[in-house]
Every structure is written in C-alpha cells, then in structure tokens.
Design a protein around this motif. Structure first.
Motif, PDB file in Angstrom:
ATOM      1  N   GLY A  49      -6.177 -13.031  -7.552  1.00 30.86           N
ATOM      2  CA  GLY A  49      -7.008 -13.463  -8.848  1.00 30.86           C
ATOM      3  C   GLY A  49      -7.575 -15.005  -8.446  1.00 30.86           C
ATOM      4  O   GLY A  49      -7.773 -15.395  -7.431  1.00 30.86           O
ATOM      5  N   GLU A  50      -7.781 -15.607  -9.439  1.00 29.66           N
ATOM      6  CA  GLU A  50      -8.717 -16.917  -9.332  1.00 29.66           C
ATOM      7  C   GLU A  50      -7.640 -17.905  -8.791  1.00 29.66           C
ATOM      8  O   GLU A  50      -7.875 -18.603  -8.014  1.00 29.66           O
ATOM      9  N   GLN A  51      -6.113 -17.886  -9.139  1.00 29.86           N
ATOM     10  CA  GLN A  51      -5.279 -18.949  -8.569  1.00 29.86           C
ATOM     11  C   GLN A  51      -4.087 -18.240  -8.006  1.00 29.86           C
ATOM     12  O   GLN A  51      -2.889 -18.922  -7.885  1.00 29.86           O
ATOM     13  N   THR A  52      -4.441 -16.874  -7.690  1.00 35.68           N
ATOM     14  CA  THR A  52      -3.034 -15.988  -7.195  1.00 35.68           C
ATOM     15  C   THR A  52      -3.127 -15.667  -5.864  1.00 35.68           C
ATOM     16  O   THR A  52      -4.372 -15.158  -5.624  1.00 35.68           O
ATOM     17  N   ILE A  53      -2.163 -15.842  -4.915  1.00 32.91           N
ATOM     18  CA  ILE A  53      -2.291 -15.377  -3.525  1.00 32.91           C
ATOM     19  C   ILE A  53      -1.233 -14.343  -3.457  1.00 32.91           C
ATOM     20  O   ILE A  53       0.139 -14.697  -3.762  1.00 32.91           O
ATOM     21  N   ALA A  54      -1.564 -13.281  -2.815  1.00 32.88           N
ATOM     22  CA  ALA A  54      -0.361 -12.235  -2.540  1.00 32.88           C
ATOM     23  C   ALA A  54      -0.518 -11.700  -1.193  1.00 32.88           C
ATOM     24  O   ALA A  54      -1.654 -11.543  -0.741  1.00 32.88           O
ATOM     25  N   THR A  55       0.398 -10.847  -0.910  1.00 32.12           N
ATOM     26  CA  THR A  55       0.689 -10.086   0.390  1.00 32.12           C
ATOM     27  C   THR A  55       0.698  -8.503  -0.094  1.00 32.12           C
ATOM     28  O   THR A  55       1.617  -8.124  -1.008  1.00 32.12           O
ATOM     29  N   THR A  56       0.003  -7.914   0.369  1.00 31.99           N
ATOM     30  CA  THR A  56      -0.013  -6.428   0.256  1.00 31.99           C
ATOM     31  C   THR A  56       0.277  -5.749   1.496  1.00 31.99           C
ATOM     32  O   THR A  56      -0.317  -6.110   2.687  1.00 31.99           O
ATOM     33  N   ALA A  57       0.848  -4.546   1.528  1.00 29.28           N
ATOM     34  CA  ALA A  57       1.372  -4.075   2.783  1.00 29.28           C
ATOM     35  C   ALA A  57       1.248  -2.347   2.575  1.00 29.28           C
ATOM     36  O   ALA A  57       1.543  -2.111   1.503  1.00 29.28           O
ATOM     37  N   SER A  58       1.166  -1.710   3.268  1.00 28.90           N
ATOM     38  CA  SER A  58       1.416  -0.390   3.618  1.00 28.90           C
ATOM     39  C   SER A  58       2.142   0.137   4.982  1.00 28.90           C
ATOM     40  O   SER A  58       1.981  -0.595   6.043  1.00 28.90           O
ATOM     41  N   TYR A  59       3.039   1.245   4.746  1.00 26.91           N
ATOM     42  CA  TYR A  59       3.941   1.486   5.841  1.00 26.91           C
ATOM     43  C   TYR A  59       3.743   2.916   5.971  1.00 26.91           C
ATOM     44  O   TYR A  59       3.461   3.747   5.011  1.00 26.91           O
ATOM     45  N   VAL A  60       4.192   3.078   7.337  1.00 24.50           N
ATOM     46  CA  VAL A  60       4.585   4.830   7.704  1.00 24.50           C
ATOM     47  C   VAL A  60       6.025   4.721   8.036  1.00 24.50           C
ATOM     48  O   VAL A  60       6.600   3.998   8.927  1.00 24.50           O
ATOM     49  N   VAL A  61       6.665   5.938   7.435  1.00 24.56           N
ATOM     50  CA  VAL A  61       8.121   5.835   7.618  1.00 24.56           C
ATOM     51  C   VAL A  61       8.393   7.257   8.158  1.00 24.56           C
ATOM     52  O   VAL A  61       7.851   8.288   7.530  1.00 24.56           O
ATOM     53  N   LEU A  62       9.204   7.382   8.935  1.00 30.59           N
ATOM     54  CA  LEU A  62       9.825   8.524   9.394  1.00 30.59           C
ATOM     55  C   LEU A  62      11.183   8.710   9.005  1.00 30.59           C
ATOM     56  O   LEU A  62      12.121   7.975   9.328  1.00 30.59           O
ATOM     57  N   VAL A  63      11.653   9.772   8.549  1.00 34.74           N
ATOM     58  CA  VAL A  63      13.216  10.104   8.241  1.00 34.74           C
ATOM     59  C   VAL A  63      13.587  11.713   8.739  1.00 34.74           C
ATOM     60  O   VAL A  63      12.615  12.379   8.981  1.00 34.74           O
ATOM     61  N   ASP A  64      14.914  11.660   8.787  1.00 35.80           N
ATOM     62  CA  ASP A  64      15.264  13.075   9.124  1.00 35.80           C
ATOM     63  C   ASP A  64      15.305  14.064   8.084  1.00 35.80           C
ATOM     64  O   ASP A  64      15.459  13.526   6.918  1.00 35.80           O
ATOM     65  N   PRO A  65      14.429  15.191   8.188  1.00 40.46           N
ATOM     66  CA  PRO A  65      14.643  16.105   7.113  1.00 40.46           C
ATOM     67  C   PRO A  65      15.961  16.417   6.419  1.00 40.46           C
ATOM     68  O   PRO A  65      16.118  16.676   5.070  1.00 40.46           O
ATOM     69  N   ARG A  96       4.898  14.562   4.401  1.00 30.63           N
ATOM     70  CA  ARG A  96       4.872  15.971   5.114  1.00 30.63           C
ATOM     71  C   ARG A  96       5.681  16.033   6.355  1.00 30.63           C
ATOM     72  O   ARG A  96       6.134  15.244   7.176  1.00 30.63           O
ATOM     73  N   LEU A  97       6.100  17.257   6.585  1.00 32.87           N
ATOM     74  CA  LEU A  97       7.265  17.654   7.692  1.00 32.87           C
ATOM     75  C   LEU A  97       6.152  17.693   8.843  1.00 32.87           C
ATOM     76  O   LEU A  97       5.433  18.526   9.027  1.00 32.87           O
ATOM     77  N   LEU A  98       6.863  16.933   9.947  1.00 32.53           N
ATOM     78  CA  LEU A  98       6.033  17.082  11.415  1.00 32.53           C
ATOM     79  C   LEU A  98       7.096  18.208  12.054  1.00 32.53           C
ATOM     80  O   LEU A  98       8.204  17.670  12.392  1.00 32.53           O
ATOM     81  N   ASP A  99       6.385  19.275  12.217  1.00 30.60           N
ATOM     82  CA  ASP A  99       7.269  20.212  12.700  1.00 30.60           C
ATOM     83  C   ASP A  99       7.825  20.273  14.233  1.00 30.60           C
ATOM     84  O   ASP A  99       9.016  20.340  14.371  1.00 30.60           O
ATOM     85  N   PHE A 100       6.948  19.664  15.120  1.00 29.92           N
ATOM     86  CA  PHE A 100       7.477  19.829  16.471  1.00 29.92           C
ATOM     87  C   PHE A 100       8.251  18.570  16.797  1.00 29.92           C
ATOM     88  O   PHE A 100       8.902  18.530  17.893  1.00 29.92           O
ATOM     89  N   VAL A 101       8.520  17.644  15.944  1.00 32.81           N
ATOM     90  CA  VAL A 101       9.612  16.363  16.239  1.00 32.81           C
ATOM     91  C   VAL A 101      10.445  16.298  15.025  1.00 32.81           C
ATOM     92  O   VAL A 101      11.483  15.727  15.276  1.00 32.81           O
ATOM     93  N   ASP A 102      10.296  17.418  14.227  1.00 28.76           N
ATOM     94  CA  ASP A 102      11.313  17.427  13.229  1.00 28.76           C
ATOM     95  C   ASP A 102      11.851  16.322  12.623  1.00 28.76           C
ATOM     96  O   ASP A 102      12.873  15.708  12.467  1.00 28.76           O
ATOM     97  N   ALA A 103      10.725  15.715  11.853  1.00 29.88           N
ATOM     98  CA  ALA A 103      10.999  14.719  11.016  1.00 29.88           C
ATOM     99  C   ALA A 103       9.851  14.804   9.877  1.00 29.88           C
ATOM    100  O   ALA A 103       8.862  15.483   9.955  1.00 29.88           O
ATOM    101  N   ILE A 104      10.032  13.686   8.940  1.00 29.25           N
ATOM    102  CA  ILE A 104       9.415  13.679   7.692  1.00 29.25           C
ATOM    103  C   ILE A 104       8.394  12.408   7.742  1.00 29.25           C
ATOM    104  O   ILE A 104       9.089  11.391   7.869  1.00 29.25           O
ATOM    105  N   ARG A 105       7.239  12.565   7.541  1.00 30.74           N
ATOM    106  CA  ARG A 105       6.484  11.485   7.734  1.00 30.74           C
ATOM    107  C   ARG A 105       6.236  11.000   6.179  1.00 30.74           C
ATOM    108  O   ARG A 105       5.351  11.668   5.728  1.00 30.74           O
ATOM    109  N   ILE A 106       6.180   9.642   5.908  1.00 28.06           N
ATOM    110  CA  ILE A 106       6.090   9.285   4.496  1.00 28.06           C
ATOM    111  C   ILE A 106       5.259   8.335   4.596  1.00 28.06           C
ATOM    112  O   ILE A 106       5.349   7.319   5.352  1.00 28.06           O
ATOM    113  N   GLU A 107       3.880   8.224   4.164  1.00 27.94           N
ATOM    114  CA  GLU A 107       3.072   7.341   3.970  1.00 27.94           C
ATOM    115  C   GLU A 107       3.267   6.429   2.683  1.00 27.94           C
ATOM    116  O   GLU A 107       3.069   7.048   1.607  1.00 27.94           O
TER     117      GLU A 107
END
Length: 108
Positions: A49-65, A96-107
């Motif tokens: 904003g006019e006098q506001t400074i912020a940090t934005t981020a995005s992540y890719v997370v892999l978890v076991d199904p 989404r499920l990554l079939d060949f590595v057996d992990a869930i990819r969450i963005e």
C-alpha cells in the motif's frame, strides 16, 4: 518416499449453508502436524500500500499420501519449518497425486 524438512497442518471446512431456511454453522477441523518436504517457489518483498511493506510467498509441499489422503483444493494449509515455526497459512491452489514417486504435491 519424501525427505522431510518441515511440517504442515491442514484445515478443512465442512458443512454450513441453510437448513429449513436457517443458517447452519460450518465446522472447521485441523489436522495434527504432518511431516512434509517444503520448498519455497516464490518470495517477493515490497510495498503493498502507500506506507505498507509486506512479504508474499508461495510454496510447493510434498507429503506422503498415507498422511493426508483427503486433501483437496478447498482446504487451507499452514506451513511450518523444521522447528515448527509458522511460515503462514495459505489456501491450496492445487493438490495432486504423483503416481511414480508416491507423494502428494500441494501448491500453496
């Protein structure tokens, strides 16, 4: 198999709406800490904003199904580092499920 370097907690909202013309409260459930591989995909630091400074981020997370079988695009994910310090709560962009590595990819 994933190499864990952080944790996530999944918040799911269910129910809500109207029943016989009266509003029904939605219920939120939060999972326990789930071990995950957390990778930062984008980070920007600047003026929001006019006098506001912020940090934005995005992540890719892999978890076991087996740890998060029902994660979907309507959930929210709180991301933690390896010391369980919160990196923020984000809405799931894709899960989404990554079939060949057996992990869930969450963005988030």
């Amino acid at each position: 198999m994933i190499i864990p370097n952080g944790y996530i907690r999944i918040t799911t909202t269910t129910g809500g709406g109207l029943q016989n013309g009266k509003p029904v409260r939605a219920t939120k459930t939060t999972s326990d800490f789930i071990t995950a591989n957390v990778n930062e995909s984008r980070r920007s630091h600047g003026a929001v904003g006019e006098q506001t400074i912020a940090t934005t981020a995005s992540y890719v997370v892999l978890v076991d199904p087996a740890d998060a079988p029902n994660v979907n695009d309507r959930d929210k994910v709180e991301v933690f580092d390896s010391r369980k310090i919160s990196l923020g709560e984000y809405e799931v962009q894709t899960a989404r499920l990554l079939d060949f590595v057996d992990a869930i990819r969450i963005e988030v």
